[in-house]
Write an enzyme that holds these catalytic residues in place. Sequence first.
Site, short mmCIF file in Angstrom:
data_model
loop_
_atom_site.label_atom_id
_atom_site.label_comp_id
_atom_site.label_asym_id
_atom_site.label_seq_id
_atom_site.Cartn_x
_atom_site.Cartn_y
_atom_site.Cartn_z
N TYR A 174 -20.71 11.96 8.11
CA TYR A 174 -21.32 12.02 6.78
C TYR A 174 -20.24 12.13 5.71
O TYR A 174 -20.27 11.42 4.69
CB TYR A 174 -22.27 13.21 6.69
CG TYR A 174 -22.90 13.38 5.33
CD1 TYR A 174 -23.81 12.46 4.84
CD2 TYR A 174 -22.57 14.47 4.51
CE1 TYR A 174 -24.38 12.59 3.58
CE2 TYR A 174 -23.14 14.63 3.26
CZ TYR A 174 -24.04 13.68 2.80
OH TYR A 174 -24.60 13.82 1.55
N SER A 189 -20.90 13.17 -2.86
CA SER A 189 -21.27 14.52 -2.44
C SER A 189 -20.04 15.41 -2.46
O SER A 189 -18.91 14.92 -2.46
CB SER A 189 -21.85 14.47 -1.02
OG SER A 189 -21.98 15.76 -0.46
#
Length: 249
Positions: A159, A146
């Site tokens: 995350y 990501s």
Amino acid sequence: MSNTNDPINGKIVIITGASSGLGESTARHLANRGAKLVLAARREDRLKSLAEELEAKGTEVLWQVTDVTDRKQVESLAAATKEKFGRIDVLINNAGLMPLAPLDALKVDEWEQMIDVNIKGVLYGIAAVLPIMREQHSGHVINLSSIAGHKVFPGGAVYCATKYAVRALSEGLRMEAGDEIRSTNISPGAIATELTSTITDPGAAKAAEDLYKVAINADSVARAIVYAIEQPHDVDINEIILRPTAQEM
């Protein structure tokens, strides 16, 4: 029908998190190019529906309900793939969660869940296919990281940590793989998927909602994955970062 000269035609591709979002879109793109697909996810109804749709169009599909946090289930997925198709050409480690929240919120259960899915799930996938790829002297592992694996932001500490880990695993695999196994890390920005649906913290949910107003279609990532797969065997696309043009972060 796909072109028999297409480099993707006939490739055996495992996709985790295949029941929606990036996984589903990638499955459709690869099916159109003649790949033979192994679809894995937790939601049996969605998985079965996608498999039946693709099979009706002539794609060879194996589907198996799989929780990537369960090592035995991931091993079973790889074994079933080898048994049906005789080999594994590509693993797309796509399953992931993003329950954003500030550290002070102490959502420890969510931290553990992210670590289990986003890191251990990727590792279990690599562990399941690597011996097979070594034996056949070829293979390609594609991991979904990501933008959060490149830049830390408030509310995303855990995350981001998991996505930095995915980048590290992708690079470590590349360095250790030699000239037979390819490793690709894909780092998307805001993509219109179900990823934000797991956010339980109100503040983080609002921030994600604002960011994802510029989200682009999952097809954008699917095309990047296809690009990495279709390269000649001696070309390894190691890293792809893609964002909405309008995304600042």
